[in-house]
Design a protein around this motif. Structure first.
Motif, short mmCIF file in Angstrom:
data_model
loop_
_atom_site.label_atom_id
_atom_site.label_comp_id
_atom_site.label_asym_id
_atom_site.label_seq_id
_atom_site.Cartn_x
_atom_site.Cartn_y
_atom_site.Cartn_z
N ILE A 199 1.57 81.95 39.02
CA ILE A 199 1.84 82.14 37.59
C ILE A 199 3.28 82.54 37.32
CG2 ILE A 199 1.33 84.61 37.37
CD1 ILE A 199 -0.24 83.85 34.79
N SER A 200 3.93 83.08 38.33
CA SER A 200 5.28 83.62 38.09
C SER A 200 6.39 82.66 38.46
CB SER A 200 5.45 84.92 38.89
OG SER A 200 5.18 84.67 40.26
N CYS A 201 6.10 81.39 38.69
CA CYS A 201 7.17 80.43 38.99
C CYS A 201 8.21 80.45 37.87
CB CYS A 201 6.59 79.03 39.14
SG CYS A 201 5.53 78.87 40.59
N PRO A 202 9.48 80.57 38.21
CA PRO A 202 10.50 80.82 37.18
C PRO A 202 11.01 79.56 36.48
CG PRO A 202 11.51 80.83 39.34
CD PRO A 202 10.04 80.60 39.57
N ASN A 215 6.11 86.18 31.73
CA ASN A 215 6.05 86.79 33.06
C ASN A 215 5.65 88.26 33.00
OD1 ASN A 215 6.90 84.85 35.25
ND2 ASN A 215 8.57 84.52 33.80
N VAL A 216 6.14 88.97 31.98
CA VAL A 216 5.79 90.39 31.85
C VAL A 216 4.29 90.57 31.64
CG1 VAL A 216 6.02 92.38 30.31
CG2 VAL A 216 8.05 91.14 31.05
N ILE A 217 3.68 89.67 30.87
CA ILE A 217 2.24 89.75 30.62
C ILE A 217 1.44 89.07 31.74
CG2 ILE A 217 0.39 89.09 29.04
CD1 ILE A 217 2.23 91.31 28.00
N GLY A 218 1.92 87.89 32.18
CA GLY A 218 1.15 87.10 33.12
C GLY A 218 1.02 87.71 34.50
N ILE A 219 2.13 88.25 35.03
CA ILE A 219 2.08 88.78 36.40
C ILE A 219 1.10 89.96 36.51
CG2 ILE A 219 3.44 89.96 38.18
CD1 ILE A 219 5.78 88.16 37.43
N PRO A 220 1.12 90.95 35.61
CA PRO A 220 0.14 92.05 35.74
C PRO A 220 -1.31 91.56 35.64
CG PRO A 220 1.94 92.69 34.29
CD PRO A 220 2.11 91.23 34.57
N ILE A 221 -1.56 90.60 34.72
CA ILE A 221 -2.93 90.09 34.59
C ILE A 221 -3.34 89.38 35.87
CG2 ILE A 221 -4.42 88.47 33.36
CD1 ILE A 221 -2.83 89.04 30.85
N ALA A 222 -2.45 88.53 36.41
CA ALA A 222 -2.76 87.80 37.64
C ALA A 222 -2.97 88.76 38.81
CB ALA A 222 -1.64 86.81 37.96
N ALA A 223 -2.22 89.86 38.83
CA ALA A 223 -2.34 90.84 39.92
C ALA A 223 -3.61 91.68 39.78
CB ALA A 223 -1.11 91.73 39.95
N ALA A 278 -1.32 77.82 33.36
CA ALA A 278 -0.50 78.61 32.45
C ALA A 278 0.98 78.45 32.78
CB ALA A 278 -0.90 80.09 32.54
N MET A 279 1.31 78.41 34.08
CA MET A 279 2.71 78.23 34.49
C MET A 279 3.25 76.90 34.00
SD MET A 279 5.16 76.88 36.55
CE MET A 279 4.19 75.99 37.77
N SER A 280 2.46 75.83 34.19
CA SER A 280 2.91 74.51 33.76
C SER A 280 3.10 74.45 32.25
CB SER A 280 1.89 73.45 34.20
OG SER A 280 1.78 73.41 35.60
#
Length: 843
Positions: free
Chosen positions: A387-390, A692-700, A719-721
């Motif tokens: 999810i965190s691909c930049p 990324n701020v929202i997605g990474i914590p949820i994914a973790a 979601a990343m795409s």
């Protein structure tokens, strides 16, 4: 050395940074700049470093093509390749997803996939369906692991580690199931038969490729402006060499070749017409709405259209030197450069991927420590990686810059670099050169004042002015109707600084300023009324014949259509406007009387304009708009230098922005476009950071224990795409950009022009004008009879001194008076004063 390369395989800003760092580490390389969207890489360094650069890019895990053709070939249409990979992956993903997830969704399935006793068959089937997907998308693993080896992880590294971990865990499960069936360890089979992640690995790779395909399709639209410019020039040209006509590829045309162009054809080269007359549509380059007449010795430009007649053109510029190619290069350079706002994204991207990998490992060990098991911990780790691909972060700035510069190019506004596009809307003041920027830069006849006989001399005036190259002469010839009948023979004399004298059979015709009239003792009627026209910024030419004053012609540089509205719109946007001109104050005031200018600075030289700009910078950032040649110092001094140019000389050395259409209204459009582009970049960066701020914590799984909120790796990949696609789509909204016309309050014009300070301002200008006139006095020498002694000398000098601004010096020996006098005093006034003193003026 300064070389361009094409890099392939980059998917995010981390890839871009990896290439730049790898090439930058090559010994001898001084600077490297990579464009993520186009793949263009510009390398500067000492010596021939092509081979070393190619190896450095390949070592970083990417393809490269250099000018010599070395390295891996570049793909011309990455979107088509990605489409093929996506559709091929989908063929295997659909059955994989069906047999893996179908039972959970209540879909019918095959009996040999059902039950714990068939779990090994199910696992092997999923593995076999996943393998082709991994092979089709192997580039993620190749470039991703290469980048890891070089300690420069990229988005591909995240995808490779995430999907690879899921696939390897699936293989681990297959071995556990095989062991269980071999030793009848049913507890082991029961534990592992639901722990397959093959569908996650296949789904991640397929969704990532789908996102890249959609992203590539969208990005291809951002380069549309460059493609349109390139399409303007034909691929072939018909040339005549040694009497033989042949049609050859454009790149084979040489300097000096004779190119043959038929009506309706696009002109393929820059050159000079040597045969024929025609009209040319130059709208693609200069924005001129009407075709332009062209004849022998006139310049024509590549990518314009020959409308009427057959012409032959001798080539004087080819290849990269043509105007159209300079424009294309300028647009490409702007796209390749980085805006200051992009530095933030670059700095974050450089540490983002390593930080994400650290977070994913931390997530894995935390969930293991909390006792949630290997399957759960692995799923969270993979979700964080995917999810965190930049991508969104890396695309936020360049796609908006690409679309913004492309929109500008379509409008005829060329940004030399991305910094100019970002900085333009930040300026608080605009300095405007008068001639050629606010005004047309060419005088025109505005008044024809006949005191009797002037109309009858139109043909002779045209003959006489036709002998001069002066801009005023050209304006007068253009104004007069075409001469009919046979041309008269006459003697021509050009008196420098005064005017023209023509001796015709019918008499001597004089055409010039008041000095010329005085030199021939011509009395000008209604002098004060005529000189009042000078206060309106007009230049007067007096006409006389055989000692008789016939009338006057007034010429003036006219304000361009659209300049007034443009200045009004700049004021409506809160910008301070200052006009700079070398004209004297009264002319500048007359030109600007209908314009909402805040300040007028008159009577200055080009180097003094630079000083005015420097002074204005004390109050904030400023832009300078000028012709890019004599205004070069001021253009270079301003934060944003804007050159007004008609396409043949775009003044790229001194300016940051070029307005090809020579229309001040385009500056307003450019200012609005700059603001809209930067706003779009900020929106993109906000989305990328927010995602990324929202997605990474949820994914973790940060919110899992409290709210049961979590993401599977498949949802994370989707979601990343979609985040990358959102950023590109948002940037494409700029294609619909239109400048706004803001309401203008005509009552709130600048105080220095119409309100309380108006009279004071005019008074100051009048004082300046009087000083200027004293510094440039007229002179005349009159022969006077009757002067015999010092007393006579004193009487004559006192009589002349009684006239305001007049000074006379008497020479008794030569019996003459040398007189200095201002324009307000006529020669008749001088003669009358001397005669009233008791002496006779003989000439």
């Amino acid at each position: 050395m300064k070389e361009k390369f094409i890099v392939t395989g980059m998917t995010c800003s981390a890839c871009q940074n990896a290439v730049e760092k790898s090439v930058g580490s090559v010994k001898g390389v001084e600077s490297v700049s990579v464009n993520l969207l186009t793949g263009d890489m510009l390398v500067e360094g000492q010596g021939d470093l092509r081979q070393e650069v190619v190896r450095a890019v390949q070592a970083a895990g990417y393809g490269v093509k250099d000018p010599a053709g070395q390295g891996t070939p570049a793909k011309e249409d990455p979107a088509e390749d990605l489409k093929t990979f996506f559709l091929s992956s989908l063929i295997f993903l659909i059955p994989l997803f069906y047999i893996a997830m179908g039972p959970m969704m209540g879909l019918p399935t095959f009996s040999f996939f059902q039950g714990m006793q068939n779990s090994l068959i199910l696992a092997l089937s999923q593995c076999l369906l996943t393998l082709p997907i991994l092979i089709l998308n192997r580039r993620y693993f190749i470039s991703g692991f290469k980048a890891l080896v070089h300690r420069r992880p990229t988005m591909d590294s995240l995808v490779a580690v995430g999907s690879g971990a899921a696939f390897l865990y699936g293989l681990f499960v297959i071995y556990q199931l095989a062991y269980g069936f071999s030793y009848q360890d049913m507890a082991r089979i029961d534990r592992y038969h639901h722990d397959l992640y093959f569908e996650s690995a296949g789904m991640i790779l397929t969704l990532i490729t789908m996102g890249k395909w959609l992203e590539a399709r969208a990005k291809s639209k951002t380069t549309g402006a460059i493609d349109q410019l390139m399409d303007l020039t034909p691929d072939l040209a018909t040339v005549r060499r040694e009497g033989v006509e042949e049609t050859i590829p454009l790149d084979q045309v040489r300097l000096g070749d004779l190119v043959l162009i038929k009506p309706g054809q696009s002109i393929p080269v820059d050159g000079v017409i040597v045969k024929g007359q025609t009209t040319v549509d130059q709208s693609s380059l200069t924005g001129e709405s009407l075709p332009v007449d062209k004849g022998v010795q006139d310049q024509v430009l590549a990518a314009t259209i020959n409308l009427e007649s057959y012409i032959e053109v001798q080539v004087d510029r080819v290849g990269e030197e043509t105007t159209i190619n300079k424009i294309i290069a300028l647009v490409k350079d702007a796209n390749a450069s980085k805006a200051p706002i992009a530095k933030l994204a670059d700095e974050i991207s450089a540490i983002f991927v390593p930080a994400v990998m650290a977070i994913s490992l931390l997530t894995f060990f935390v969930w293991i420590f909390l006792g949630y098991g290997l399957e759960f911990a692995l799923g969270k780790m993979i979700a964080v990686l995917v999810i965190s691909c930049p991508c969104a972060l890396g695309l936020a700035t360049p796609v908006a810059i690409m679309v913004g510069t492309g929109m500008g190019a379509k409008k005829g506004i060329l940004f030399k670099n991305a910094e100019a596009l970002e900085e333009l809307h930040k300026v608080k003041g605009v300095f405007l050169d008068k001639t050629g920027t606010i005004t047309q830069g060419q005088p025109q006849v505005v008044d024809w004042i006949d005191y009797g006989g002037l109309d009858g001399e139109k043909e002779r005036i045209a003959f006489l002015e036709g002998q001069s190259e002066h801009p005023l002469a050209k304006a007068l010839v253009d104004y007069l109707p075409e001469v009919q009948g046979e041309k008269e023979d006459f003697d021509f004399q050009n008196i420098l600084g005064q005017g023209l004298v023509g001796d015709f059979a019918s008499g001597r015709l004089l055409l010039g300023d008041k000095k010329l009239m005085d030199a021939f003792s011509i009395e000008v009627q209604d002098l004060k009324d005529l000189e009042g026209l000078s206060r309106e910024g007009k230049t007067l030419l007096y006409v006389a014949k055989e000692g008789k004053f016939l009338g006057a012609v007034a010429l003036a540089d006219q304000i361009k259509e659209g300049s007034k509205e443009a200045i009004d719109q700049l004021r409506a946007r809160g910008l301070k406007t200052v006009m700079l001109t070398g004209d004297h104050a009264l002319t500048a005031q007359a030109i600007a009387k209908d314009l909402a200018l805040d300040e007028i600075v008159a009577g200055i030289f080009p180097d003094q304009k630079e000083g005015q700009v420097r002074q204005g910078q004390k109050l904030g950032k400023v832009a300078m708009v000028g012709d890019g040649i004599n205004d070069a110092p001021a253009l270079a001094r301003a934060e944003v230098g804007v050159a007004i140019g008609a396409g043949t000389d775009i003044a790229i050395d001194s300016a940051d922005v070029v307005l090809m259409h020579s229309d001040l209204g385009d500056f307003v459009y450019a200012w609005d476009l700059s603001a809209a582009t930067v706003k779009n970049i900020k929106e993109n960066l906000f989305w990328a950071f927010f995602y990324n701020v929202i997605g990474i914590p949820i994914a973790a799984g940060v919110f899992y224990r409290a709210f049961s909120l979590s993401l599977s790796p498949m949802i994370a990949a989707f979601a990343m795409s979609m985040s990358s696609l959102f950023v590109v789509t948002n940037a494409l909204r700029l294609n619909a950009f239109k400048a706004k016309t803001l309401p203008v309050d005509q009552e709130s014009r600048p105080a220095s022009l119409v309100q309380e300070g108006h009279d004071e301002k005019i008074e100051k200008i009048e004082k300046i004008e009087k000083i200027e006139r004293k510094d440039s006095m007229n002179q005349i020498v009159l022969k006077v009879e009757g002067m015999a002694c010092g007393h006579c000398k004193k009487r004559v000098e006192e009589a002349l001194g009684a006239l305001e601004g007049v000074k006379g010096e008497v020479s008794l020996e030569e019996k003459q008076v040398t007189i200095s006098y201002p324009d307000e005093v006529s020669v008749k006034d001088l003669k009358d004063a001397i005669q009233e003193a008791g002496y006779e003026v003989v000439s």
